[in-house]
Write a protein that holds these residues in place. Structure first.
Motif, PDB file in Angstrom:
ATOM      1  N   ARG A   1       0.817  -1.212   0.000  1.00  0.00           N
ATOM      2  CA  ARG A   1       0.000   0.000   0.000  1.00  0.00           C
ATOM      3  C   ARG A   1       0.853   1.265   0.000  1.00  0.00           C
ATOM      4  O   ARG A   1       0.323   2.362  -0.211  1.00  0.00           O
TER       5      ARG A   1
ATOM      6  N   SER B   1       3.721  -1.713  -8.068  1.00  0.00           N
ATOM      7  CA  SER B   1       2.560  -2.453  -8.565  1.00  0.00           C
ATOM      8  C   SER B   1       1.309  -2.126  -7.761  1.00  0.00           C
ATOM      9  O   SER B   1       0.230  -2.598  -8.097  1.00  0.00           O
ATOM     10  N   HIS B   2       1.471  -1.315  -6.688  1.00  0.00           N
ATOM     11  CA  HIS B   2       0.386  -1.048  -5.753  1.00  0.00           C
ATOM     12  C   HIS B   2      -0.142  -2.384  -5.249  1.00  0.00           C
ATOM     13  O   HIS B   2       0.617  -3.174  -4.700  1.00  0.00           O
ATOM     14  N   LEU B   3      -1.421  -2.689  -5.421  1.00  0.00           N
ATOM     15  CA  LEU B   3      -1.948  -3.979  -4.996  1.00  0.00           C
ATOM     16  C   LEU B   3      -1.975  -4.934  -6.183  1.00  0.00           C
ATOM     17  O   LEU B   3      -2.488  -4.607  -7.243  1.00  0.00           O
TER      18      LEU B   3
ATOM     19  N   CYS C   1      -9.419  -6.641  -0.207  1.00  0.00           N
ATOM     20  CA  CYS C   1      -8.016  -6.251  -0.357  1.00  0.00           C
ATOM     21  C   CYS C   1      -7.225  -6.620   0.893  1.00  0.00           C
ATOM     22  O   CYS C   1      -7.726  -6.493   2.015  1.00  0.00           O
TER      23      CYS C   1
ATOM     24  N   HIS D   1      -5.391  -7.199  -4.365  1.00  0.00           N
ATOM     25  CA  HIS D   1      -6.821  -7.342  -4.585  1.00  0.00           C
ATOM     26  C   HIS D   1      -7.132  -8.840  -4.542  1.00  0.00           C
ATOM     27  O   HIS D   1      -6.441  -9.639  -5.181  1.00  0.00           O
TER      28      HIS D   1
ATOM     29  N   SER E   1      -5.702  -1.200 -10.104  1.00  0.00           N
ATOM     30  CA  SER E   1      -4.331  -0.969  -9.651  1.00  0.00           C
ATOM     31  C   SER E   1      -3.662   0.117 -10.473  1.00  0.00           C
ATOM     32  O   SER E   1      -2.973   0.997  -9.931  1.00  0.00           O
TER      33      SER E   1
ATOM     34  N   ASP F   1      -4.851   3.425  -9.538  1.00  0.00           N
ATOM     35  CA  ASP F   1      -4.300   3.857  -8.261  1.00  0.00           C
ATOM     36  C   ASP F   1      -2.805   4.137  -8.308  1.00  0.00           C
ATOM     37  O   ASP F   1      -2.202   4.453  -7.281  1.00  0.00           O
TER      38      ASP F   1
ATOM     39  N   ALA G   1      -0.268   2.104 -10.278  1.00  0.00           N
ATOM     40  CA  ALA G   1       0.646   0.998 -10.570  1.00  0.00           C
ATOM     41  C   ALA G   1       1.349   1.206 -11.908  1.00  0.00           C
ATOM     42  O   ALA G   1       0.711   1.507 -12.913  1.00  0.00           O
TER      43      ALA G   1
ATOM     44  N   VAL H   1       2.172  -4.698 -13.083  1.00  0.00           N
ATOM     45  CA  VAL H   1       1.111  -5.528 -12.508  1.00  0.00           C
ATOM     46  C   VAL H   1       1.733  -6.774 -11.889  1.00  0.00           C
ATOM     47  O   VAL H   1       2.684  -7.333 -12.425  1.00  0.00           O
TER      48      VAL H   1
END
Length: 420
Positions: free
Chosen positions: A118, A140-142, A164, A169, A184, A187, A189, A192
């Motif tokens: 996060r 990659s964020h989530l 999450c 995710h 993602s 947000d 990313a 991936v």
């Protein structure tokens, strides 16, 4: 304080180009944020206001890249504590992640890829705007985990997670997989991440099982590539690796059980292996790690090393990533230990350094600006005591890095920070 606009690094052994070829008697000139020239020192007319760095007896090389970290900000060995479930933990973990980012720079890592957290997007933005000291970050964020997958938190009620976890995710079905990829990227990313097997640090799954169907994995790959993002697959076991390779992912992360068929296809398709060789030892030997994780990790040591050697021998592209995420795999010397372990596993020192520089830059899609010392490239470089083409072990001690430069800027170091 404003830094000189031109820096000349003289003496030492300069590792030049994407192959990191050693040259003697060459000087590196950095102007602004770029490498302006690499040439014999006698051919360079020095300006009176230039900063001169003497690298005699040292190695000059590109800034290091770690292609697999997680900015969780965790300080606990139990995955139950990584997620910041209580709201008060979330800002604390963010502050800890800032500290981890500074440690990476201190050890010469000027760029990293965060494969699920996060905090990664925020770290990237804070570094880019100059708010904090840290490596350039490709987040990659989530990522994407199926229900009861490696990115899920199995001991918590699903209702608590709201779809999450701290790094993923939790999704099922091709439509939801595509939506999670899009979310993602929305947000922040830049890459991936998908978990296609279970893992050692998750309770109720198995690394031997394929996670997600072939169709779900193909949907994730298709959506990522359509939106011009690369996709990395956590695949500890063979079944998930094979499915990921068929679908055309850009990298296999971990790859504990690759066989000749999988490696041949990876080579044919140009898929990288980021093996995280340092991981299993830490899982087994860190106090406080749950017993289920130790039991999963211990039998995999020999297979992991065999898999890595097979991939390297068969010509698979080798990246370098440590899987640093907290107390089990602490940021700093642990990141450099991954490079050391690759040399111990059979790569030459030059090959191990390439994996952590020019090869990783290619993997991250940044080879046109990072990962090698060439004219016109960003001036990310290190000056390190010793002959790194004999042994990369000096990287384990941040004190051996006499200069860390990021985008032409000499970076502050932990030793320069006055403890509170």
């Amino acid at each position: 304080m404003e830094q000189p606009s031109v820096t000349l690094i003289r003496g030492g052994t300069v590792l030049v180009g994407k192959m990191l070829e050693p040259v003697e008697g060459q000087a590196v000139v950095g102007k602004g944020d770029r490498v302006e020239r690499i040439a014999p020192e006698r051919e360079i007319a020095k300006g009176k206001d230039w900063r001169i760095i003497d690298a005699e007896g040292q190695t000059v090389l590109p800034g290091l890249i770690d292609a697999h970290v997680h900015f969780f900000g965790s300080r606990e060995p139990d995955p139950m504590m990584w997620g910041g479930i209580e709201p008060t933990n979330t800002p604390l973990n963010g502050f800890r992640a800032v500290s981890d980012a500074f440690k990476l720079v201190d050890y010469g890592f000027t760029t990293v890829r965060d494969l699920g957290s996060r905090n990664g997007v925020a770290i990237k933005r804070a570094v880019d705007e100059g708010t904090i000291i840290g490596p350039r970050t490709v987040p990659s964020h989530l990522g994407l985990s199926m229900t009861c997958g490696h990115g899920d938190v199995h001991s918590l009620p699903s209702a608590w997670l709201c779809g999450c976890s701290a790094m993923a995710h939790i999704v099922d079905g091709e439509t939801n997989v595509r939506k999670a990829v899009r979310q993602s990227i929305r947000d922040g990313a830049d890459v991936v991440k998908i978990w296609t097997t279970g893992g050692t640090m998750s309770e109720r799954d198995s690394l031997e099982d394929q996670h997600f169907t072939d169709g779900e994995i193909e949907a994730a790959v298709s959506e990522a590539h359509t939106l011009r993002r690369k996709i990395a697959s956590h695949a500890e076991g063979l079944l998930g690796a094979r499915a990921s390779i068929r679908a055309g992912v850009d990298s296999i992360e971990h790859g504990f059980e690759l066989d000749e068929e999988a490696c041949a296809e990876m080579k044919r398709k140009g898929i990288f292996l980021v093996a995280t060789l340092a991981l299993l030892d830490r899982v087994v030997n860190t106090p406080g790690v749950p017993e289920y994780a130790r039991k999963k990790a211990a039998p995999m040591f020999e297979a992991h090393l065999k898999s890595f050697r097979l991939a390297a021998e068969m010509g698979v592209k080798i990246g370098s990533g440590s899987d640093a995420f907290g107390s089990v795999t602490p940021f700093g010397s642990y990141n450099a230990h991954e490079i050391e372990l690759q040399q111990q596993a059979g790569l030459t020192a030059q090959e191990a350094l390439r994996a952590a520089t020019s090869s990783n830059a290619e993997l991250l899609g940044l080879a046109d600006r990072l990962g090698s010392l060439e004219e016109g490239m960003l001036a990310d470089l290190l000056v390190v005591r010793g002959d790194l083409l004999r042994s990369v072990t000096p990287l384990m001690d941040s004190g051996n890095a006499t200069v860390v430069m990021q985008g032409g800027r000499i970076m502050p170091r932990l030793k320069d920070v006055t403890p509170i």
